[in-house]
Design a protein around this motif. Structure first.
Motif, PDB file in Angstrom:
ATOM      1  N   GLY A   1       0.783  -1.227   0.000  1.00 44.40           N
ATOM      2  CA  GLY A   1       0.000   0.000   0.000  1.00 44.40           C
ATOM      3  C   GLY A   1       0.814   1.277   0.000  1.00 44.40           C
ATOM      4  O   GLY A   1       0.276   2.357   0.137  1.00 44.40           O
ATOM      5  N   LYS A   2       2.128   1.181  -0.190  1.00 46.07           N
ATOM      6  CA  LYS A   2       2.967   2.372  -0.143  1.00 46.07           C
ATOM      7  C   LYS A   2       3.135   3.042  -1.503  1.00 46.07           C
ATOM      8  O   LYS A   2       3.626   4.156  -1.579  1.00 46.07           O
ATOM      9  CB  LYS A   2       4.340   2.033   0.434  1.00 46.07           C
ATOM     10  N   SER A   3       2.741   2.370  -2.582  1.00 41.93           N
ATOM     11  CA  SER A   3       2.856   2.927  -3.926  1.00 41.93           C
ATOM     12  C   SER A   3       1.599   2.619  -4.718  1.00 41.93           C
ATOM     13  O   SER A   3       0.889   1.656  -4.441  1.00 41.93           O
ATOM     14  CB  SER A   3       4.057   2.332  -4.670  1.00 41.93           C
ATOM     15  N   VAL A   4       1.346   3.462  -5.720  1.00 44.87           N
ATOM     16  CA  VAL A   4       0.234   3.253  -6.641  1.00 44.87           C
ATOM     17  C   VAL A   4       0.808   3.301  -8.050  1.00 44.87           C
ATOM     18  O   VAL A   4       1.544   4.221  -8.402  1.00 44.87           O
ATOM     19  CB  VAL A   4      -0.853   4.337  -6.467  1.00 44.87           C
ATOM     20  N   CYS A   5       0.499   2.296  -8.863  1.00 47.96           N
ATOM     21  CA  CYS A   5       0.956   2.232 -10.247  1.00 47.96           C
ATOM     22  C   CYS A   5      -0.236   2.505 -11.159  1.00 47.96           C
ATOM     23  O   CYS A   5      -1.317   1.934 -10.961  1.00 47.96           O
ATOM     24  CB  CYS A   5       1.552   0.861 -10.545  1.00 47.96           C
ATOM     25  N   VAL A   6      -0.036   3.399 -12.132  1.00 47.59           N
ATOM     26  CA  VAL A   6      -1.121   3.824 -13.014  1.00 47.59           C
ATOM     27  C   VAL A   6      -0.705   3.627 -14.461  1.00 47.59           C
ATOM     28  O   VAL A   6       0.375   4.061 -14.866  1.00 47.59           O
ATOM     29  CB  VAL A   6      -1.465   5.314 -12.785  1.00 47.59           C
ATOM     30  N   ASN A   7      -1.553   2.963 -15.237  1.00 46.65           N
ATOM     31  CA  ASN A   7      -1.424   2.930 -16.689  1.00 46.65           C
ATOM     32  C   ASN A   7      -2.679   3.614 -17.221  1.00 46.65           C
ATOM     33  O   ASN A   7      -3.750   3.023 -17.216  1.00 46.65           O
ATOM     34  CB  ASN A   7      -1.331   1.505 -17.212  1.00 46.65           C
ATOM     35  N   PRO A   8      -2.560   4.884 -17.662  1.00 45.43           N
ATOM     36  CA  PRO A   8      -3.748   5.593 -18.118  1.00 45.43           C
ATOM     37  C   PRO A   8      -4.237   5.146 -19.481  1.00 45.43           C
ATOM     38  O   PRO A   8      -5.302   5.576 -19.928  1.00 45.43           O
ATOM     39  CB  PRO A   8      -3.273   7.053 -18.171  1.00 45.43           C
ATOM     40  N   GLY A   9      -3.498   4.284 -20.158  1.00 44.25           N
ATOM     41  CA  GLY A   9      -3.861   3.884 -21.509  1.00 44.25           C
ATOM     42  C   GLY A   9      -3.415   4.942 -22.499  1.00 44.25           C
ATOM     43  O   GLY A   9      -2.561   5.775 -22.193  1.00 44.25           O
ATOM     44  N   ARG A  10      -3.975   4.940 -23.676  1.00 43.07           N
ATOM     45  CA  ARG A  10      -3.626   5.910 -24.721  1.00 43.07           C
ATOM     46  C   ARG A  10      -4.734   6.950 -24.826  1.00 43.07           C
ATOM     47  O   ARG A  10      -5.919   6.617 -24.735  1.00 43.07           O
ATOM     48  CB  ARG A  10      -3.451   5.220 -26.063  1.00 43.07           C
TER      49      ARG A  10
ATOM     50  N   ARG B   1       0.645   8.969   5.985  1.00 41.00           N
ATOM     51  CA  ARG B   1      -0.327   8.061   5.395  1.00 41.00           C
ATOM     52  C   ARG B   1       0.291   7.352   4.206  1.00 41.00           C
ATOM     53  O   ARG B   1       1.090   7.908   3.479  1.00 41.00           O
ATOM     54  CB  ARG B   1      -1.566   8.831   4.952  1.00 41.00           C
ATOM     55  N   LYS B   2      -0.118   6.116   3.999  1.00 42.30           N
ATOM     56  CA  LYS B   2       0.344   5.353   2.845  1.00 42.30           C
ATOM     57  C   LYS B   2      -0.231   5.958   1.572  1.00 42.30           C
ATOM     58  O   LYS B   2      -1.225   6.666   1.593  1.00 42.30           O
ATOM     59  CB  LYS B   2      -0.109   3.902   2.966  1.00 42.30           C
ATOM     60  N   ALA B   3       0.406   5.652   0.444  1.00 40.42           N
ATOM     61  CA  ALA B   3      -0.032   6.195  -0.836  1.00 40.42           C
ATOM     62  C   ALA B   3      -1.478   5.805  -1.137  1.00 40.42           C
ATOM     63  O   ALA B   3      -2.235   6.616  -1.671  1.00 40.42           O
ATOM     64  CB  ALA B   3       0.888   5.712  -1.957  1.00 40.42           C
ATOM     65  N   GLU B   4      -1.871   4.598  -0.791  1.00 35.51           N
ATOM     66  CA  GLU B   4      -3.244   4.173  -1.098  1.00 35.51           C
ATOM     67  C   GLU B   4      -4.279   5.034  -0.379  1.00 35.51           C
ATOM     68  O   GLU B   4      -5.412   5.153  -0.825  1.00 35.51           O
ATOM     69  CB  GLU B   4      -3.446   2.704  -0.741  1.00 35.51           C
TER      70      GLU B   4
ATOM     71  N   TYR C   1      -7.551   8.793 -20.198  1.00 33.11           N
ATOM     72  CA  TYR C   1      -6.478   9.464 -19.478  1.00 33.11           C
ATOM     73  C   TYR C   1      -6.766   9.350 -17.992  1.00 33.11           C
ATOM     74  O   TYR C   1      -7.872   8.989 -17.587  1.00 33.11           O
ATOM     75  CB  TYR C   1      -6.302  10.920 -19.924  1.00 33.11           C
ATOM     76  N   ALA C   2      -5.759   9.639 -17.178  1.00 35.37           N
ATOM     77  CA  ALA C   2      -5.901   9.499 -15.732  1.00 35.37           C
ATOM     78  C   ALA C   2      -5.906  10.880 -15.086  1.00 35.37           C
ATOM     79  O   ALA C   2      -5.071  11.725 -15.395  1.00 35.37           O
ATOM     80  CB  ALA C   2      -4.769   8.667 -15.159  1.00 35.37           C
ATOM     81  N   LEU C   3      -6.834  11.099 -14.199  1.00 39.72           N
ATOM     82  CA  LEU C   3      -6.875  12.286 -13.358  1.00 39.72           C
ATOM     83  C   LEU C   3      -6.403  11.832 -11.976  1.00 39.72           C
ATOM     84  O   LEU C   3      -7.081  11.054 -11.306  1.00 39.72           O
ATOM     85  CB  LEU C   3      -8.293  12.857 -13.297  1.00 39.72           C
ATOM     86  N   VAL C   4      -5.207  12.280 -11.584  1.00 40.95           N
ATOM     87  CA  VAL C   4      -4.581  11.826 -10.339  1.00 40.95           C
ATOM     88  C   VAL C   4      -4.623  12.945  -9.317  1.00 40.95           C
ATOM     89  O   VAL C   4      -4.149  14.048  -9.583  1.00 40.95           O
ATOM     90  CB  VAL C   4      -3.121  11.385 -10.587  1.00 40.95           C
ATOM     91  N   THR C   5      -5.174  12.663  -8.148  1.00 45.61           N
ATOM     92  CA  THR C   5      -5.220  13.610  -7.042  1.00 45.61           C
ATOM     93  C   THR C   5      -4.383  13.045  -5.907  1.00 45.61           C
ATOM     94  O   THR C   5      -4.597  11.912  -5.480  1.00 45.61           O
ATOM     95  CB  THR C   5      -6.664  13.823  -6.550  1.00 45.61           C
ATOM     96  N   ILE C   6      -3.416  13.851  -5.431  1.00 43.03           N
ATOM     97  CA  ILE C   6      -2.540  13.414  -4.344  1.00 43.03           C
ATOM     98  C   ILE C   6      -2.714  14.374  -3.179  1.00 43.03           C
ATOM     99  O   ILE C   6      -2.508  15.578  -3.317  1.00 43.03           O
ATOM    100  CB  ILE C   6      -1.061  13.399  -4.788  1.00 43.03           C
ATOM    101  N   HIS C   7      -3.088  13.837  -2.033  1.00 42.56           N
ATOM    102  CA  HIS C   7      -3.286  14.642  -0.832  1.00 42.56           C
ATOM    103  C   HIS C   7      -1.973  14.787  -0.073  1.00 42.56           C
ATOM    104  O   HIS C   7      -1.022  14.047  -0.311  1.00 42.56           O
ATOM    105  CB  HIS C   7      -4.365  14.010   0.056  1.00 42.56           C
ATOM    106  N   ASP C   8      -1.921  15.729   0.843  1.00 45.59           N
ATOM    107  CA  ASP C   8      -0.713  15.998   1.615  1.00 45.59           C
ATOM    108  C   ASP C   8      -0.180  14.731   2.270  1.00 45.59           C
ATOM    109  O   ASP C   8      -0.937  13.850   2.668  1.00 45.59           O
ATOM    110  CB  ASP C   8      -0.985  17.029   2.705  1.00 45.59           C
ATOM    111  N   LEU C   9       1.147  14.699   2.415  1.00 49.62           N
ATOM    112  CA  LEU C   9       1.803  13.551   3.036  1.00 49.62           C
ATOM    113  C   LEU C   9       1.443  13.449   4.509  1.00 49.62           C
ATOM    114  O   LEU C   9       1.238  12.371   5.037  1.00 49.62           O
ATOM    115  CB  LEU C   9       3.318  13.659   2.878  1.00 49.62           C
TER     116      LEU C   9
END
Length: 100
Positions: free
Chosen positions: A49-58, A87-90, A68-76
């Protein structure tokens, strides 16, 4: 596998410059790894749960739209009742795959 080369060890006959093999290593683990490709789109968390892998496709596939991927990252760090905790990446990352 902590290497930017897609396969480790590389396939026989692969043209890899081993003089700079140290430059292909990931010395730190990323929170988010984005690897666009022709495979079906996905967003998956690592087993711990410490990493997230994304393949948004073409973005486009021939004459039709792709994804396409819309990625939202909250504060660490968040503060809850004055206590800091990591918090873990997940728990910090949200990925929405959007079809065009």
């Amino acid at each position: 596998q902590q290497c930017y080369y897609p396969l480790f060890p590389p396939a026989k006959g692969a043209k890899v410059d081993y003089q700079h093999v140290d430059m292909m290593r990931m010395h730190k683990r990323p929170d988010v790894l984005i690897t666009p490709g022709d495979l079906n789109f996905f967003a998956k968390k690592s087993q711990d749960g410490k990493s997230v892998c994304v393949n948004p496709g073409r973005l486009s596939k021939g004459i039709s739209g792709g994804t396409y991927a819309l990625v939202t990252i909250h504060d660490l760090k968040d503060k809850i009742e004055g206590v800091d905790y990591e918090r873990k990446a997940e728990e910090r990352v949200r990925v929405d795959i959007i079809r065009i």
